[in-house]
Design a protein around this motif. Structure first.
Motif, PDB file in Angstrom:
ATOM      1  N   SER A  85     -21.560  16.466  41.391  1.00  0.00           N
ATOM      2  CA  SER A  85     -21.690  15.313  40.490  1.00  0.00           C
ATOM      3  C   SER A  85     -20.605  15.274  39.434  1.00  0.00           C
ATOM      4  O   SER A  85     -20.261  14.204  38.909  1.00  0.00           O
ATOM      5  CB  SER A  85     -23.062  15.343  39.787  1.00  0.00           C
ATOM      6  OG  SER A  85     -24.113  15.278  40.710  1.00  0.00           O
ATOM      7  N   ASN A  86     -20.044  16.420  39.105  1.00  0.00           N
ATOM      8  CA  ASN A  86     -19.056  16.507  38.027  1.00  0.00           C
ATOM      9  C   ASN A  86     -17.688  16.051  38.505  1.00  0.00           C
ATOM     10  O   ASN A  86     -17.225  16.439  39.590  1.00  0.00           O
ATOM     11  CB  ASN A  86     -18.972  17.941  37.513  1.00  0.00           C
ATOM     12  CG  ASN A  86     -20.303  18.434  36.992  1.00  0.00           C
ATOM     13  OD1 ASN A  86     -21.074  17.668  36.414  1.00  0.00           O
ATOM     14  ND2 ASN A  86     -20.585  19.721  37.198  1.00  0.00           N
ATOM     15  N   ASN A  87     -17.019  15.285  37.683  1.00  0.00           N
ATOM     16  CA  ASN A  87     -15.707  14.753  38.057  1.00  0.00           C
ATOM     17  C   ASN A  87     -14.626  15.830  38.175  1.00  0.00           C
ATOM     18  O   ASN A  87     -13.564  15.581  38.739  1.00  0.00           O
ATOM     19  CB  ASN A  87     -15.265  13.697  37.043  1.00  0.00           C
ATOM     20  CG  ASN A  87     -16.058  12.416  37.173  1.00  0.00           C
ATOM     21  OD1 ASN A  87     -16.514  12.073  38.268  1.00  0.00           O
ATOM     22  ND2 ASN A  87     -16.238  11.711  36.070  1.00  0.00           N
ATOM     23  N   ASN A  88     -14.891  17.019  37.626  1.00  0.00           N
ATOM     24  CA  ASN A  88     -13.896  18.094  37.729  1.00  0.00           C
ATOM     25  C   ASN A  88     -14.210  19.055  38.874  1.00  0.00           C
ATOM     26  O   ASN A  88     -13.641  20.143  38.949  1.00  0.00           O
ATOM     27  CB  ASN A  88     -13.805  18.867  36.407  1.00  0.00           C
ATOM     28  CG  ASN A  88     -15.060  19.677  36.124  1.00  0.00           C
ATOM     29  OD1 ASN A  88     -16.130  19.354  36.636  1.00  0.00           O
ATOM     30  ND2 ASN A  88     -14.935  20.716  35.304  1.00  0.00           N
ATOM     31  N   THR A  89     -15.126  18.671  39.772  1.00  0.00           N
ATOM     32  CA  THR A  89     -15.470  19.496  40.935  1.00  0.00           C
ATOM     33  C   THR A  89     -14.899  18.862  42.194  1.00  0.00           C
ATOM     34  O   THR A  89     -15.009  17.654  42.401  1.00  0.00           O
ATOM     35  CB  THR A  89     -16.999  19.638  41.075  1.00  0.00           C
ATOM     36  OG1 THR A  89     -17.515  20.322  39.937  1.00  0.00           O
ATOM     37  CG2 THR A  89     -17.359  20.435  42.327  1.00  0.00           C
ATOM     38  N   PHE A  90     -14.328  19.709  43.048  1.00  0.00           N
ATOM     39  CA  PHE A  90     -13.730  19.232  44.293  1.00  0.00           C
ATOM     40  C   PHE A  90     -14.188  20.112  45.451  1.00  0.00           C
ATOM     41  O   PHE A  90     -14.492  21.287  45.263  1.00  0.00           O
ATOM     42  CB  PHE A  90     -12.200  19.228  44.180  1.00  0.00           C
ATOM     43  CG  PHE A  90     -11.727  18.361  43.053  1.00  0.00           C
ATOM     44  CD1 PHE A  90     -11.586  17.005  43.215  1.00  0.00           C
ATOM     45  CD2 PHE A  90     -11.469  18.920  41.801  1.00  0.00           C
ATOM     46  CE1 PHE A  90     -11.178  16.190  42.161  1.00  0.00           C
ATOM     47  CE2 PHE A  90     -11.063  18.126  40.748  1.00  0.00           C
ATOM     48  CZ  PHE A  90     -10.927  16.757  40.921  1.00  0.00           C
ATOM     49  N   THR A  91     -14.230  19.534  46.614  1.00  0.00           N
ATOM     50  CA  THR A  91     -14.672  20.280  47.784  1.00  0.00           C
ATOM     51  C   THR A  91     -13.475  20.782  48.582  1.00  0.00           C
ATOM     52  O   THR A  91     -12.395  20.191  48.572  1.00  0.00           O
ATOM     53  CB  THR A  91     -15.561  19.409  48.693  1.00  0.00           C
ATOM     54  OG1 THR A  91     -14.821  18.259  49.110  1.00  0.00           O
ATOM     55  CG2 THR A  91     -16.813  18.986  47.964  1.00  0.00           C
ATOM     56  N   ILE A  92     -13.708  21.897  49.272  1.00  0.00           N
ATOM     57  CA  ILE A  92     -12.780  22.414  50.282  1.00  0.00           C
ATOM     58  C   ILE A  92     -13.582  22.473  51.567  1.00  0.00           C
ATOM     59  O   ILE A  92     -14.654  23.089  51.618  1.00  0.00           O
ATOM     60  CB  ILE A  92     -12.223  23.791  49.889  1.00  0.00           C
ATOM     61  CG1 ILE A  92     -11.388  23.667  48.608  1.00  0.00           C
ATOM     62  CG2 ILE A  92     -11.383  24.377  51.015  1.00  0.00           C
ATOM     63  CD1 ILE A  92     -10.866  24.975  48.073  1.00  0.00           C
TER      64      ILE A  92
END
Length: 549
Positions: A85-92
């Motif tokens: 949900s956080n805009n500073n989180t990204f998936t790999i």
């Protein structure tokens, strides 16, 4: 279980095509076909690009939370889902089809690779957070490929007459395979634990995609891995404009065809686009859509639509439309805040066809990371290699070449004529220097004599080697046995063997050791020496060879 590892270049193995070896080498020929380099700088650039793309994080998190309802999982998985949900989180991310019982070892390797990358970048780029995701390509309809495994060299096939997307197939009949596997693996130190995992996943599951989801969650929830099963109407709704472009205007085909024509100038193209790259997915069918005259036909069925009917079906039931290999990556990146994709050589090859398609739809193109590859070498096998005075890397070569080297090295008589051939070349070079002083036209005749003599010496060397090799029949059998152990079906171990025998023998520690020895962005092939209990099947094979010796 204890492991040590070394890494070699992919080009040294002989098992990877030019597009893979050129990519990891950073060849200029491929630079225009991908966005970001495989480096921390590339990861940071991918983050910057992704921040400008409006990912519907709330919808994705809501879907994942619903997907995990009733599924026992770890607190780290729940936390990772909420972090998205956080805009500073990204998936790999990595992806794979729902092969029964995971299919091949590389299924495990690619998942562990994304886990390790997420852990690493969480530490090295602390201003952002990273979540490892396994995208389950559940809509693949290739049952012949997905419905089999190899267990200690034996091919086991799931006997079912079902058709359509394998992920949607019921697990009926798979309990027979489970019983067969149990009979072989439950005697191992962790065999009963493994079989309980398998039963928990498959028995009672409504279909193969649920069973695969359960199994992957059981194996990797402690690592915080999030599993995404993207067969959902709300998620596919986001692909509606792309599906329309594909069905009516064939824009994806046009864009990718232009890219593949450039790529084909130097490389073999992995996947060619069709005019329509969307499948119709319903009940027990997942078939291509083709336009003929004024109708859109679902191939090999009686289903057909007018353009208006097709658009209405797409609007009301987007879940009935399935992207093929050309569109699947675009769908994945539209619904996830993804910055890097970890895939094998084949996946890398078709992703390199897609950058222009991503640009057309203004979707960020992720960093392409070639997944880790391992060759697992157990202690008793390594001992036999050492006794032959070889190292494991030598066994990437053909059996014939290994035996040739051994005979030349260990024979008590001379079987190679290297010095004699060198001296012969020097002799004829001397004759040429004499001939030129007499008549230049003699050079052709002298060179012909040299060629004939060198060929005769080379043929004699082959005969000497063949005759001497007969004295090394025991060593030949040992080399053959070792190669069959390390390269089943004359292919890479990871593309044939399943993870279950390794887990049955070493337990969850097997996964931990693969994690420990996984590389990050190095992109090299890993040879892993495994020390621990000896596998009975391999031990019997090697013991038979020793007795014959």
């Amino acid at each position: 279980m204890d492991c040590t590892s070394t890494a070699i270049n992919y080009s040294q193995t002989g098992y990877y095509n030019q597009i893979v070896t050129d990519y990891v080498a950073g060849s200029d020929e491929l630079r225009s076909f991908y966005e970001h380099p495989v480096s921390e700088e590339g990861i940071r650039a991918a983050i910057a690009a992704r921040q400008n793309f409006p990912t519907d994080r709330a919808a994705l998190v809501g879907f994942l939370q619903k997907q995990y309802e009733g599924i026992p999982t770890s607190e780290s998985v729940k936390l990772n889902i909420s972090r998205i949900s956080n805009n500073n989180t990204f998936t790999i991310c990595t992806a794979h089809q729902p092969n029964i019982f995971t299919g091949y070892l590389y299924f495990i390797y690619k998942i562990i690779h994304v886990i390790k990358l997420a852990d690493h970048f969480r530490e090295t780029i602390p201003s952002y957070d990273f979540v490892p995701v396994f995208y389950l390509g559940n809509e693949d309809a290739d049952l012949e490929e997905l419905g089999k495994i190899f267990l200690n060299g034996e091919k086991l096939v799931w006997d079912t007459k079902q058709k359509g997307a394998v992920g949607r197939m019921k697990t009926t009949g798979i309990e027979k395979l489970i019983a067969r596997i149990d009979g072989e693996l439950s005697v191992q130190p962790h065999g009963k634990e493994l079989m309980q995992l398998i039963r928990n996943a498959y028995i009672g599951a409504s279909n193969i995609q649920e069973a695969t989801f359960r199994l992957v969650n059981e194996l990797f929830s402690s690592f915080g891995l999030v599993v995404l099963v993207p067969d959902d109407a709300a998620l596919k709704k986001k692909m509606e404009p792309v599906f329309k472009d594909d069905l009516l205007r064939h824009i994806p085909s046009q864009v990718v065809a232009e890219t593949t024509s450039r790529l084909a100038e130097n490389y073999k193209v992995q996947a060619n686009p069709r005019e329509i790259n969307t499948f119709y997915l319903r009940d027990d069918i997942r078939n291509r859509i083709e336009k003929k005259d004024d109708f859109f036909h679902v191939v090999d069925t009686d289903i057909k639509f007018t353009e208006q009917e097709l658009l209405k079906e797409l609007e009301l039931h987007p879940e009935r439309f399935s992207p093929n290999v050309i569109l699947r990556g675009l769908y994945q990146e539209m619904i996830m805040p993804n910055i890097a994709f970890v895939g094998g050589g084949g996946e890398l090859a078709y992703w390199l066809e897609l950058k222009d398609l991503f640009h057309h739809y203004k979707v960020p193109y992720p960093v392409q990371v070639l997944r880790n590859s391992f060759l697992l070498i157990e202690e008793q096998c390594e001992e036999r290699i050492a006794k032959l005075d070889f190292v494991p890397e030598d066994f990437f070569r053909e059996q014939r070449l290994l035996l040739d080297e051994l005979v030349k090295r260990d024979s008590a008589v001379q079987v190679h004529l290297t010095s004699e051939i060198r001296d012969t070349r020097a002799f004829y070079e001397h004759l040429r220097s004499i001939g030129t002083k007499v008549d230049n036209t003699l050079l052709t005749h002298i060179t012909a004599l040299e060629t004939r003599m060198i060929k005769q010496l080379q043929n004699l060397e082959k005969k000497l080697l063949r005759a001497e090799k007969r004295k090394f029949s025991d060593q030949s059998r040992q080399i053959e046995t070792i190669r069959k152990t390390l390269f089943p079906n004359n292919g890479l171990q990871e593309r044939v063997d399943n993870f279950m025998p390794w887990y049955a023998k070493y337990g969850a520690g097997f996964l931990n050791h693969i994690y420990d020895h996984s590389l990050l962005l190095d992109q090299k092939f890993i040879l892993c020496s495994v020390k621990g209990e000896k596998d009975p099947a391999t031990q019997r094979m090697l013991a038979t060879t020793i007795q014959k010796s």
